[in-house]
Design a protein around this motif. Structure first.
Motif, PDB file in Angstrom:
ATOM      1  N   ALA A 189       0.746  -1.136   0.078  1.00 18.69           N
ATOM      2  CA  ALA A 189      -0.138   0.021  -0.098  1.00 18.69           C
ATOM      3  C   ALA A 189       0.772   1.227   0.086  1.00 18.69           C
ATOM      4  O   ALA A 189       1.891   1.315   0.529  1.00 18.69           O
ATOM      5  CB  ALA A 189      -0.828   0.049   1.270  1.00 18.69           C
ATOM      6  N   LYS A 190       0.176   2.454  -0.598  1.00 18.96           N
ATOM      7  CA  LYS A 190       0.939   3.585  -0.481  1.00 18.96           C
ATOM      8  C   LYS A 190       0.412   4.509   0.621  1.00 18.96           C
ATOM      9  O   LYS A 190      -0.750   4.653   0.786  1.00 18.96           O
ATOM     10  CB  LYS A 190       0.857   4.394  -1.766  1.00 18.96           C
ATOM     11  CG  LYS A 190       1.445   5.929  -1.746  1.00 18.96           C
ATOM     12  CD  LYS A 190       1.299   6.444  -3.039  1.00 18.96           C
ATOM     13  CE  LYS A 190       1.882   7.697  -3.099  1.00 18.96           C
ATOM     14  NZ  LYS A 190       1.396   8.393  -4.384  1.00 18.96           N
ATOM     15  N   THR A 211       5.873   3.223   0.839  1.00 15.37           N
ATOM     16  CA  THR A 211       5.185   1.897   0.358  1.00 15.37           C
ATOM     17  C   THR A 211       5.445   0.823   1.514  1.00 15.37           C
ATOM     18  O   THR A 211       6.632   0.724   1.837  1.00 15.37           O
ATOM     19  CB  THR A 211       5.883   1.390  -1.063  1.00 15.37           C
ATOM     20  OG1 THR A 211       5.709   2.387  -1.971  1.00 15.37           O
ATOM     21  CG2 THR A 211       5.334   0.202  -1.373  1.00 15.37           C
ATOM     22  N   ALA A 227      -4.164  -3.755  -3.060  1.00 13.42           N
ATOM     23  CA  ALA A 227      -2.868  -3.612  -3.770  1.00 13.42           C
ATOM     24  C   ALA A 227      -2.720  -2.457  -4.269  1.00 13.42           C
ATOM     25  O   ALA A 227      -3.461  -2.160  -5.134  1.00 13.42           O
ATOM     26  CB  ALA A 227      -2.246  -4.883  -4.464  1.00 13.42           C
ATOM     27  N   GLY A 228      -1.690  -1.492  -4.012  1.00  8.75           N
ATOM     28  CA  GLY A 228      -1.637  -0.205  -4.406  1.00  8.75           C
ATOM     29  C   GLY A 228      -2.551   0.803  -3.951  1.00  8.75           C
ATOM     30  O   GLY A 228      -2.518   2.071  -4.564  1.00  8.75           O
ATOM     31  N   GLU A 229      -3.350   0.363  -3.039  1.00  8.56           N
ATOM     32  CA  GLU A 229      -4.278   1.662  -2.556  1.00  8.56           C
ATOM     33  C   GLU A 229      -3.439   2.609  -1.706  1.00  8.56           C
ATOM     34  O   GLU A 229      -2.638   2.209  -0.954  1.00  8.56           O
ATOM     35  CB  GLU A 229      -5.581   1.137  -1.723  1.00  8.56           C
ATOM     36  CG  GLU A 229      -6.670   0.655  -2.607  1.00  8.56           C
ATOM     37  CD  GLU A 229      -7.875   0.396  -1.808  1.00  8.56           C
ATOM     38  OE1 GLU A 229      -7.873  -0.629  -0.892  1.00  8.56           O
ATOM     39  OE2 GLU A 229      -8.714   1.162  -1.731  1.00  8.56           O
ATOM     40  N   SER A 230      -4.055   3.752  -1.723  1.00  2.96           N
ATOM     41  CA  SER A 230      -3.425   5.027  -0.713  1.00  2.96           C
ATOM     42  C   SER A 230      -4.022   4.797   0.511  1.00  2.96           C
ATOM     43  O   SER A 230      -5.531   4.719   0.821  1.00  2.96           O
ATOM     44  CB  SER A 230      -3.724   6.084  -1.351  1.00  2.96           C
ATOM     45  OG  SER A 230      -2.810   6.049  -2.552  1.00  2.96           O
TER      46      SER A 230
END
Lengths: 230, 225
Positions: free
Chosen positions: A2-3, A21, A73-76
Motif C-alpha cells: 500500500a502507499k 510503500t 494492492a496499490g491503494e493509498s
C-alpha cells in the motif's frame, strides 16, 4: 503493498518521507508495519495499545477507515490529524473554548469554557476591519485578514496572538491583471505542506495610492493562491 | 465557457468566499464565488471546471434561468469524512451535492425561508448540518425576529428548529457566512456571531445555547481555535 501518505508534521519523523510503500492487507497491518519501519512514529500513528490515537484519522482511498479496513494492492492509506473546526491542538477533555471573532473594529479572542459565557481576552488590530481570522490546525499559527480603506487588504500571522503579528506578502493578483484584491474573505489551510488558500474579492484597477504598498516584514512559509483560469 | 469578464458581482462584489479542500488530497479543491458558481479543480488550482448543475436561480425570470451567467453561491462547506458531500447556501434554497460539487439537490424543504448565509457541518457525521435562515435577500435578518438554528441529521431530508436559549422575539439579527462555526469536539460545539455584536454558543450540537459574548462590534467571522 500500500502507499501510505503522511502529513508534513509526521513526515518529519520518517526523515522527510511523506509517501511510503508499506506492506499490509488491512489498515492496521499497514500502520503496524509503518511503525516497525519508522519507530519514531510510535505514539503518533498508533498508541501504546496499537490503536489509533484520538486525534488521528485514517482514510483508505477516499473512505474513512478503521484498523480492520481492507487495503487493496496499490491503494493509498492517508493518515490525517484530527479533523476538527479547531486547531486540533486542544485536548477536548479540558472543556475549554477559544474563539477568534473578526469584527468591524478589530479581532477579539474569547476564552472560557464550552457552553458558558466567554471572556474577552486580547483585542487586536483595534479599529480595523478584520474580515476573517483562523488558527492553522497543523501549526497553531494564527492568521487574520485585515482590511483598511487606504491600503491593500492584508494578511497577518502570529504564533502567539498576544505577541507580534507579521504582515504577509500578498495575496495579490499578477501585475498584468491590473486588478486589486478588495477583501480577503476566507483563509483555509491546505492539504499540502505549508499550503494556505485565501479567497478574495476582485476589484477594478489598482488605485494609485494603493500601488505604494509598504511591506512591514518578509513572511516565512506563508502564501496565498488565486485560482488561475477564473 | 464564461469567464471573469462575463461575471458581475452581487452586493458583495465578486467574492471567492468558500474554499473546500479535499482531506488527504492536495490537488482537489472546490470553491464557491458569489454570483459566479462553483468551481472544481483536480490539479491544485492549475485548471478549473464549473460545477452547479441543479442550482436554480429563482432570483432571475424563468426564461433566463437556464443560461444564467450569475449563479450566486452564498456559502459552501465540505463534509470532511465524506468529501464528495458538500452543503451549500445558495441565493435561494439550501442544496447538497453528493458528487463533489458537480450536481446539486435542493434540500430546503422544511426550512421557514430559503435565504441565509451560515452553514456548519458536523466533521464527525456528514449527515448532520446546521443553517441559520434569514428572511430574504432584501431583508437579511433572522426570520420573524426569532433567532433559530435549523439542524438536519439526514442530509437535509428534514430540518428541526433549535431555539433553547436563543431569543424568540424582537431580535432581528444578521449572521454572516463566516460567522458560524463548529469546534470539532464531541459533543460538537457550535458558535455564531451577529452584526449586532452578540455571540451565541452551544456545547451540545445546538440543543442548548448561551450568550457567549455581548457588546462586541459588528461580527464578521467566528472561528474556534
Amino acid at each position: 503493498m500500500a502507499k501510505v501518505i503522511l502529513p508534513g508534521t509526521l513526515s518529519e519523523l520518517t526523515g522527510g518521507a511523506a509517501d511510503l510503500t508499506v506492506a499490509g492487507e488491512t489498515a492496521g497491518e499497514v500502520l503496524r508495519q509503518l511503525v516497525a519501519e519508522h519507530p519514531r512514529l510510535k505514539g503518533w500513528v498508533l498508541d501504546e495499545r496499537g490503536l489509533l490515537p484520538q486525534h488521528v484519522n485514517v482514510f483508505v482511498s477516499e473512505r474513512r477507515a478503521d484498523l480492520a479496513t481492507p487495503v487493496g494492492a496499490g491503494e493509498s492509506v492517508y493518515v490525517l490529524q484530527a479533523i476538527s473546526g479547531g486547531s486540533g491542538n486542544r485536548d477536548p477533555a479540558d472543556g475549554r473554548a477559544e474563539m477568534l471573532v473578526g469584527t468591524k473594529k478589530g479581532l477579539f479572542l474569547l476564552h472560557g469554557r464550552r457552553g458558558e459565557a466567554l471572556a474577552t481576552g486580547e483585542r487586536l488590530f483595534p479599529g480595523q476591519v478584520v474580515e476573517f481570522a483562523m488558527r492553522d490546525p497543523r501549526t497553531g499559527v494564527y492568521f487574520a485578514s485585515v482590511t483598511h480603506g487606504q491600503f491593500d487588504p492584508r494578511i497577518f500571522y502570529a504564533s502567539d496572538p498576544a505577541g507580534e503579528w507579521q504582515q504577509a506578502d500578498g495575496p495579490a493578483f499578477p501585475e498584468d491583471a491590473d486588478a486589486a484584491v478588495e477583501r480577503v474573505w476566507v483563509i483555509e489551510s491546505g492539504e499540502g505542506e505549508w499550503v494556505l488558500w485565501a479567497g478574495s474579492g476582485a476589484g477594478g484597477p489598482v488605485p494609485e495610492h494603493r500601488r505604494r504598498r509598504e511591506l512591514v516584514a518578509q513572511p516565512g512559509a506563508v502564501g496565498g493562491a488565486e485560482p488561475s483560469g477564473l | 465557457m464564461p469567464s471573469r469578464p462575463d461575471c458581475e458581482g452581487g452586493l458583495g462584489g465578486l467574492a471567492l468566499h468558500s474554499i473546500c479542500t479535499w482531506p488527504g488530497d492536495p490537488e482537489r479543491l472546490a470553491v464557491g464565488i458569489s454570483a459566479a458558481w462553483v468551481w472544481i479543480s483536480e490539479d491544485g488550482g492549475d485548471s478549473w471546471r464549473r460545477g452547479g448543475k441543479g442550482l436554480v436561480p429563482r432570483y432571475l425570470p424563468e426564461e433566463a434561468r437556464e443560461d444564467a451567467l450569475m449563479l450566486c453561491v452564498r456559502n459552501m462547506r465540505r463534509a470532511p469524512l465524506e468529501p464528495r458531500t458538500l452543503y451549500m447556501q445558495f441565493h435561494g434554497s439550501v442544496y447538497r451535492s453528493d458528487d463533489g460539487g458537480e450536481t446539486w439537490i435542493d434540500i430546503s424543504g422544511g426550512l421557514p425561508v430559503d435565504f441565509g448565509f451560515p452553514i456548519a457541518i458536523d466533521p464527525h457525521d456528514p449527515d448532520r448540518a446546521w443553517v441559520i435562515p434569514l428572511t430574504a435577500d432584501v431583508d437579511r435578518v433572522t426570520h420573524e425576529g426569532k433567532v433559530r438554528v435549523y439542524a438536519t441529521a439526514d442530509r437535509g431530508e428534514s430540518w428541526r428548529a433549535l431555539t433553547a436559549g436563543l431569543p424568540q422575539s424582537d431580535n432581528y439579527l444578521t449572521v454572516l457566512r463566516q460567522a458560524f462555526h463548529q469546534d470539532g469536539q464531541q459533543p460538537l460545539g457550535l458558535y455564531f456571531g451577529a452584526r449586532s455584536g452578540k455571540v451565541f454558543g452551544s456545547a451540545d450540537g445546538g440543543e442548548i445555547w448561551v450568550t457567549a459574548a455581548r457588546g462586541l462590534p459588528s461580527v464578521f467571522s467566528v472561528r474556534a481555535s
